[in-house]
Design a protein around this motif. Structure first.
Motif, PDB file in Angstrom:
ATOM      1  N   UNK A  81      -5.116  -7.945  15.929  1.00 39.66           N
ATOM      2  CA  UNK A  81      -4.286  -6.493  15.795  1.00 39.66           C
ATOM      3  C   UNK A  81      -4.845  -5.591  16.938  1.00 39.66           C
ATOM      4  N   UNK A  82      -6.173  -6.078  17.649  1.00 43.01           N
ATOM      5  CA  UNK A  82      -6.714  -5.146  18.651  1.00 43.01           C
ATOM      6  C   UNK A  82      -5.748  -6.367  19.713  1.00 43.01           C
ATOM      7  N   UNK A  83      -5.877  -7.219  19.960  1.00 47.78           N
ATOM      8  CA  UNK A  83      -5.238  -7.675  21.159  1.00 47.78           C
ATOM      9  C   UNK A  83      -3.706  -7.778  21.396  1.00 47.78           C
ATOM     10  N   UNK A  84      -3.312  -7.998  19.623  1.00 56.03           N
ATOM     11  CA  UNK A  84      -1.610  -7.097  19.899  1.00 56.03           C
ATOM     12  C   UNK A  84      -1.578  -5.898  20.801  1.00 56.03           C
ATOM     13  N   UNK A  85      -2.145  -4.516  19.723  1.00 56.41           N
ATOM     14  CA  UNK A  85      -2.157  -3.778  20.182  1.00 56.41           C
ATOM     15  C   UNK A  85      -2.348  -2.901  21.230  1.00 56.41           C
ATOM     16  N   UNK A  86      -3.771  -3.670  22.632  1.00 56.36           N
ATOM     17  CA  UNK A  86      -3.436  -3.538  24.004  1.00 56.36           C
ATOM     18  C   UNK A  86      -2.315  -2.970  25.108  1.00 56.36           C
ATOM     19  N   UNK A  87      -1.633  -3.858  25.038  1.00 51.92           N
ATOM     20  CA  UNK A  87      -0.283  -4.401  25.363  1.00 51.92           C
ATOM     21  C   UNK A  87      -0.060  -2.671  25.557  1.00 51.92           C
ATOM     22  N   UNK A  88       1.004  -2.838  24.125  1.00 56.13           N
ATOM     23  CA  UNK A  88       2.242  -1.173  24.564  1.00 56.13           C
ATOM     24  C   UNK A  88       1.127  -0.097  25.268  1.00 56.13           C
ATOM     25  N   UNK A  89      -0.539  -0.536  24.366  1.00 56.67           N
ATOM     26  CA  UNK A  89      -1.120   0.914  24.901  1.00 56.67           C
ATOM     27  C   UNK A  89      -1.414   0.781  26.498  1.00 56.67           C
ATOM     28  N   UNK A  90      -1.352  -0.298  26.445  1.00 57.79           N
ATOM     29  CA  UNK A  90      -1.532   0.052  28.025  1.00 57.79           C
ATOM     30  C   UNK A  90      -0.238   0.008  29.136  1.00 57.79           C
ATOM     31  N   UNK A  91       0.703  -0.356  28.718  1.00 62.07           N
ATOM     32  CA  UNK A  91       1.927  -0.195  29.348  1.00 62.07           C
ATOM     33  C   UNK A  91       2.348   0.930  29.920  1.00 62.07           C
ATOM     34  N   UNK A  92       2.246   1.851  28.581  1.00 61.92           N
ATOM     35  CA  UNK A  92       2.290   3.625  29.116  1.00 61.92           C
ATOM     36  C   UNK A  92       1.569   3.961  30.201  1.00 61.92           C
ATOM     37  N   UNK A  93       1.945   4.828  31.061  1.00 62.37           N
ATOM     38  CA  UNK A  93       0.888   5.266  31.174  1.00 62.37           C
ATOM     39  C   UNK A  93      -0.375   6.676  30.735  1.00 62.37           C
ATOM     40  N   UNK A  94       0.691   6.935  30.457  1.00 61.91           N
ATOM     41  CA  UNK A  94      -0.325   8.376  29.294  1.00 61.91           C
ATOM     42  C   UNK A  94      -1.324   7.959  28.564  1.00 61.91           C
ATOM     43  N   UNK A  95      -1.532   6.754  28.402  1.00 61.90           N
ATOM     44  CA  UNK A  95      -2.448   6.466  27.389  1.00 61.90           C
ATOM     45  C   UNK A  95      -3.288   4.535  27.819  1.00 61.90           C
ATOM     46  N   UNK A  96      -3.413   4.785  29.192  1.00 62.70           N
ATOM     47  CA  UNK A  96      -4.390   4.462  29.854  1.00 62.70           C
ATOM     48  C   UNK A  96      -5.653   4.811  30.029  1.00 62.70           C
ATOM     49  N   UNK A  97      -6.030   4.150  29.881  1.00 62.47           N
ATOM     50  CA  UNK A  97      -8.249   4.136  30.986  1.00 62.47           C
ATOM     51  C   UNK A  97      -7.726   4.592  31.910  1.00 62.47           C
ATOM     52  N   UNK A  98      -9.155   5.956  32.702  1.00 61.69           N
ATOM     53  CA  UNK A  98      -8.854   6.077  34.370  1.00 61.69           C
ATOM     54  C   UNK A  98      -9.009   5.115  35.304  1.00 61.69           C
ATOM     55  N   UNK A  99     -10.101   4.371  34.492  1.00 60.15           N
ATOM     56  CA  UNK A  99     -10.768   2.722  35.582  1.00 60.15           C
ATOM     57  C   UNK A  99      -9.167   2.704  36.327  1.00 60.15           C
ATOM     58  N   UNK A 100      -7.800   2.650  35.804  1.00 65.82           N
ATOM     59  CA  UNK A 100      -6.997   1.690  35.992  1.00 65.82           C
ATOM     60  C   UNK A 100      -6.178   2.562  36.048  1.00 65.82           C
TER      61      UNK A 100
END
Length: 64
Positions: A21-40
């Motif tokens: 579930x975490x693996x599946x969720x990471x993709x959409x979260x990283x795809x959204x610029x508003x939910x990316x971490x500062x390092x990316x």
């Protein structure tokens, strides 16, 4: 991921499912610029990123 490895080693299906579930969720979260971490290039830190993963998982209605 550690939960997946541990789940496989111990035969714990819940840990394996949680890891999936975490693996599946990471993709959409990283795809959204508003939910990316500062390092990316985003604005979130790890403490803000984790709840986004959780919300994404909860939105799917899936459980471990």
């Amino acid at each position: 991921m550690l939960p997946d490895r541990r789940g496989r080693r111990d035969g714990n299906d819940r840990l394996q499912r949680a890891a999936a579930l975490v693996t599946i969720a990471v993709g959409p979260v990283l795809d959204n610029p508003a939910t990316r971490t500062r390092d990316i290039g985003g604005t979130l830190d790890a403490a803000d990123f984790a709840p986004e993963i959780r919300r994404t998982i909860e939105h799917t209605g899936e459980t471990a």
